[in-house]
Scaffold this motif. Structure first.
Motif, PDB file in Angstrom:
ATOM      1  N   LEU A 252       1.421   6.993   7.087  1.00  0.00           N
ATOM      2  CA  LEU A 252       0.185   6.622   6.389  1.00  0.00           C
ATOM      3  C   LEU A 252      -1.044   6.653   7.295  1.00  0.00           C
ATOM      4  O   LEU A 252      -2.105   6.163   6.919  1.00  0.00           O
ATOM      5  N   THR A 253      -0.896   7.244   8.456  1.00  0.00           N
ATOM      6  CA  THR A 253      -1.955   7.183   9.469  1.00  0.00           C
ATOM      7  C   THR A 253      -3.307   7.641   8.946  1.00  0.00           C
ATOM      8  O   THR A 253      -4.347   7.031   9.248  1.00  0.00           O
ATOM      9  N   ASP A 254      -3.329   8.699   8.156  1.00  0.00           N
ATOM     10  CA  ASP A 254      -4.595   9.254   7.670  1.00  0.00           C
ATOM     11  C   ASP A 254      -5.175   8.457   6.510  1.00  0.00           C
ATOM     12  O   ASP A 254      -6.300   8.735   6.080  1.00  0.00           O
ATOM     13  N   ASN A 255      -4.412   7.511   6.000  1.00  0.00           N
ATOM     14  CA  ASN A 255      -4.858   6.788   4.802  1.00  0.00           C
ATOM     15  C   ASN A 255      -5.165   5.313   5.052  1.00  0.00           C
ATOM     16  O   ASN A 255      -5.597   4.611   4.139  1.00  0.00           O
ATOM     17  N   VAL A 256      -4.924   4.844   6.272  1.00  0.00           N
ATOM     18  CA  VAL A 256      -5.210   3.447   6.603  1.00  0.00           C
ATOM     19  C   VAL A 256      -6.285   3.416   7.687  1.00  0.00           C
ATOM     20  O   VAL A 256      -6.122   4.013   8.757  1.00  0.00           O
ATOM     21  N   LEU A 257      -7.381   2.718   7.412  1.00  0.00           N
ATOM     22  CA  LEU A 257      -8.499   2.634   8.343  1.00  0.00           C
ATOM     23  C   LEU A 257      -8.518   1.254   8.991  1.00  0.00           C
ATOM     24  O   LEU A 257      -8.670   0.240   8.298  1.00  0.00           O
ATOM     25  N   PHE A 258      -8.326   1.215  10.297  1.00  0.00           N
ATOM     26  CA  PHE A 258      -8.427  -0.020  11.069  1.00  0.00           C
ATOM     27  C   PHE A 258      -9.858  -0.110  11.605  1.00  0.00           C
ATOM     28  O   PHE A 258     -10.219   0.603  12.537  1.00  0.00           O
ATOM     29  N   LEU A 259     -10.659  -0.976  11.012  1.00  0.00           N
ATOM     30  CA  LEU A 259     -12.087  -1.029  11.361  1.00  0.00           C
ATOM     31  C   LEU A 259     -12.409  -2.048  12.446  1.00  0.00           C
ATOM     32  O   LEU A 259     -13.545  -2.110  12.906  1.00  0.00           O
TER      33      LEU A 259
ATOM     34  N   TYR B  18       0.394   4.301  -2.513  1.00  0.00           N
ATOM     35  CA  TYR B  18       0.214   5.685  -2.059  1.00  0.00           C
ATOM     36  C   TYR B  18       1.203   6.629  -2.748  1.00  0.00           C
ATOM     37  O   TYR B  18       0.862   7.784  -3.049  1.00  0.00           O
ATOM     38  N   LYS B  19       2.400   6.160  -3.012  1.00  0.00           N
ATOM     39  CA  LYS B  19       3.387   6.988  -3.722  1.00  0.00           C
ATOM     40  C   LYS B  19       2.901   7.339  -5.129  1.00  0.00           C
ATOM     41  O   LYS B  19       3.229   8.390  -5.664  1.00  0.00           O
ATOM     42  N   LYS B  20       2.098   6.445  -5.701  1.00  0.00           N
ATOM     43  CA  LYS B  20       1.583   6.661  -7.058  1.00  0.00           C
ATOM     44  C   LYS B  20       0.255   7.414  -7.056  1.00  0.00           C
ATOM     45  O   LYS B  20      -0.111   8.050  -8.041  1.00  0.00           O
ATOM     46  N   ASN B  21      -0.464   7.321  -5.933  1.00  0.00           N
ATOM     47  CA  ASN B  21      -1.789   7.938  -5.850  1.00  0.00           C
ATOM     48  C   ASN B  21      -2.058   8.324  -4.404  1.00  0.00           C
ATOM     49  O   ASN B  21      -2.400   7.474  -3.586  1.00  0.00           O
ATOM     50  N   ASN B  22      -1.902   9.623  -4.099  1.00  0.00           N
ATOM     51  CA  ASN B  22      -2.058  10.048  -2.702  1.00  0.00           C
ATOM     52  C   ASN B  22      -3.520  10.138  -2.267  1.00  0.00           C
ATOM     53  O   ASN B  22      -3.801  10.533  -1.134  1.00  0.00           O
ATOM     54  N   LYS B  23      -4.432   9.742  -3.146  1.00  0.00           N
ATOM     55  CA  LYS B  23      -5.849   9.635  -2.758  1.00  0.00           C
ATOM     56  C   LYS B  23      -6.217   8.179  -2.445  1.00  0.00           C
ATOM     57  O   LYS B  23      -7.388   7.844  -2.325  1.00  0.00           O
ATOM     58  N   ALA B  24      -5.200   7.351  -2.308  1.00  0.00           N
ATOM     59  CA  ALA B  24      -5.441   5.943  -1.986  1.00  0.00           C
ATOM     60  C   ALA B  24      -5.767   5.784  -0.501  1.00  0.00           C
ATOM     61  O   ALA B  24      -5.202   6.476   0.361  1.00  0.00           O
ATOM     62  N   LYS B  25      -6.675   4.860  -0.215  1.00  0.00           N
ATOM     63  CA  LYS B  25      -7.038   4.505   1.155  1.00  0.00           C
ATOM     64  C   LYS B  25      -6.972   2.990   1.297  1.00  0.00           C
ATOM     65  O   LYS B  25      -7.238   2.252   0.342  1.00  0.00           O
ATOM     66  N   LEU B  26      -6.626   2.530   2.494  1.00  0.00           N
ATOM     67  CA  LEU B  26      -6.574   1.097   2.793  1.00  0.00           C
ATOM     68  C   LEU B  26      -7.520   0.800   3.950  1.00  0.00           C
ATOM     69  O   LEU B  26      -7.424   1.415   5.018  1.00  0.00           O
TER      70      LEU B  26
ATOM     71  N   PHE C 242       0.834  -1.207   0.000  1.00  0.00           N
ATOM     72  CA  PHE C 242       0.000   0.000   0.000  1.00  0.00           C
ATOM     73  C   PHE C 242       0.868   1.256   0.000  1.00  0.00           C
ATOM     74  O   PHE C 242       0.503   2.265  -0.628  1.00  0.00           O
ATOM     75  N   ASN C 243       1.987   1.224   0.669  1.00  0.00           N
ATOM     76  CA  ASN C 243       2.898   2.374   0.668  1.00  0.00           C
ATOM     77  C   ASN C 243       3.340   2.703  -0.757  1.00  0.00           C
ATOM     78  O   ASN C 243       3.437   3.887  -1.137  1.00  0.00           O
ATOM     79  N   GLU C 244       3.590   1.672  -1.563  1.00  0.00           N
ATOM     80  CA  GLU C 244       3.951   1.895  -2.968  1.00  0.00           C
ATOM     81  C   GLU C 244       2.771   2.462  -3.750  1.00  0.00           C
ATOM     82  O   GLU C 244       2.947   3.324  -4.622  1.00  0.00           O
TER      83      GLU C 244
ATOM     84  N   TRP D 247       3.524  -5.574  -7.405  1.00  0.00           N
ATOM     85  CA  TRP D 247       2.228  -5.781  -6.752  1.00  0.00           C
ATOM     86  C   TRP D 247       1.379  -4.514  -6.790  1.00  0.00           C
ATOM     87  O   TRP D 247       0.182  -4.568  -7.066  1.00  0.00           O
ATOM     88  N   ALA D 248       1.995  -3.381  -6.512  1.00  0.00           N
ATOM     89  CA  ALA D 248       1.249  -2.114  -6.530  1.00  0.00           C
ATOM     90  C   ALA D 248       0.634  -1.862  -7.906  1.00  0.00           C
ATOM     91  O   ALA D 248      -0.548  -1.487  -8.023  1.00  0.00           O
ATOM     92  N   ASN D 249       1.418  -2.094  -8.955  1.00  0.00           N
ATOM     93  CA  ASN D 249       0.911  -1.867 -10.316  1.00  0.00           C
ATOM     94  C   ASN D 249      -0.212  -2.833 -10.661  1.00  0.00           C
ATOM     95  O   ASN D 249      -1.199  -2.438 -11.308  1.00  0.00           O
ATOM     96  N   LYS D 250      -0.097  -4.090 -10.238  1.00  0.00           N
ATOM     97  CA  LYS D 250      -1.142  -5.067 -10.541  1.00  0.00           C
ATOM     98  C   LYS D 250      -2.444  -4.730  -9.820  1.00  0.00           C
ATOM     99  O   LYS D 250      -3.538  -4.962 -10.355  1.00  0.00           O
TER     100      LYS D 250
END
Length: 363
Positions: free
Chosen positions: A245-252, A216-224, A212-214, A319-322
């Protein structure tokens, strides 16, 4: 009415526990009732529902094959509770309760395999030894899939019982997608990667964060989105914080509405180190999601044309690209495909019910 004793670690919201509950909700409980022998003292997620459906929950000490007090507790239980059928979901460790069940005259003793390997920790040699004992004490062997059955039962014949789901409640629905995204404060334009699974080594959460870090580097609107709990969760939270990545990863945490949460995702990521036949992948496909999984996950779980599997040896950027490529596949209604694949719960519950009743009613 037959009462079948399901033997588990505890009834939290994991894959095998959810599978058992799917069957429990869909059998005819006027004919077959489930009771549960659990190995934890604390209340688990499904306990209240079990009680509401008419089941009983009995608590054992933590399973220890070297503990005389554990075996004494098991022996006392089976001497004071009469069952014709016990169904154990403890993987390699099923040998021990089934041994005591046999000693106390339980006629039908089922060992059920849910994995094709185990974590390589200090308990691993004990588990390898224990699984060799299972055919000695089980009358029937079940597995979630071929690879799990072959690994657990060493050439002994077994029956595959599908990790079936209620396909209707997972059916792709754009309205639910919007509702869940709004509730999670996720924008319609955000790129959402998701995973459902316990935080344990098998599920490979560290790899998920690195990939996911990879992304996010390609798309800063990514969320996990990460659904689940477990002993390894804090370590992953720390990793997320250290990577910024705190603001972009949601631990539900554990969710009772996984069927709805899946609708919020654009792609499902599942890079496990090993699996039996993961319920999560069936659920994700039922929600119409493209899925990117490791090639350690058995191919029998692929029920639609939107699952792509790759080696964990491939670079993170690969993996990020796939994952980004897979997300270009439009989500769709896959209900008919899941039903046709044999993974809808209705028919499967009837098969299991008929198996149980055949020994008591001669059906």
């Amino acid at each position: 009415m037959i009462r079948v004793l399901q033997i588990v670690t505890y009834m939290g919201r994991g894959g095998l526990e959810t599978m058992i509950m799917n069957y429990y909700r869909n059998i005819d409980r006027n004919k077959v009732q489930f009771d549960f022998l659990v190995h934890r003292q604390e209340e688990a997620d499904y306990d209240k529902e079990i009680l509401s459906l008419g089941g009983h929950i009995y608590r054992m000490p933590m399973l220890n094959p070297f503990s005389k007090s554990y075996f004494n507790a098991l022996d006392f239980f089976f001497k004071t509770h009469m069952y014709d059928i016990v169904h154990s979901h403890l993987d390699c460790m099923s040998a021990y309760p089934l041994k005591i069940a046999k000693k106390n005259g339980v006629k039908i003793r089922i060992a059920h395999s849910h994995n094709k390997s185990q974590d390589k920790n200090l308990k691993y040699p004990i588990k390898l030894y224990s699984k060799r004992l299972i055919p000695k004490y089980a009358t029937h062997l079940f597995s979630c899939g071929k690879e799990a059955g072959d690994w657990m039962f060493n050439g002994k014949p077994y029956t595959i019982l599908n990790n079936a789901i209620d396909a209707m409640i997972y059916r792709y629905n754009p309205k639910i997608q919007n509702e869940i995204r709004n509730s999670l404060d996720i924008n319609h334009s955000d790129f959402v990667v998701g995973h459902v699974g316990r935080f344990n080594p098998q599920k490979n959460h560290g790899f998920i964060i690195d990939v996911f870090n990879e992304i996010y580097k390609k798309n800063n609107k990514a969320k996990l989105i990460l659904v689940g709990t477990g002993n390894g969760q804090q370590e992953i939270i720390n990793k997320v914080n250290n990577l910024g990545l705190t603001d972009n990863v949601l631990f539900l945490g554990n969710r009772s509405d996984v069927n709805r949460v899946l609708q919020a995702m654009d792609v499902f990521l599942f890079p496990s180190l090993y699996e039996g036949l993961p319920l999560s992948i069936i659920e994700a496909q039922a929600a119409g999601l493209p899925c990117v999984i490791s090639d350690n996950v058995p191919p029998e779980c692929i029920k639609t044309d939107r699952v792509f599997h790759y080696s964990l040896e491939k670079p993170l950027d690969f993996w990020a690209n796939k994952i980004i490529e897979a997300a270009q596949i439009e989500k769709k209604d896959t209900y008919d495909e899941i039903v046709a694949s044999g993974f809808d719960i209705k028919n499967n519950a009837n098969k299991l019910q008929n198996f149980y009743t055949s020994f008591c009613y001669g059906e």
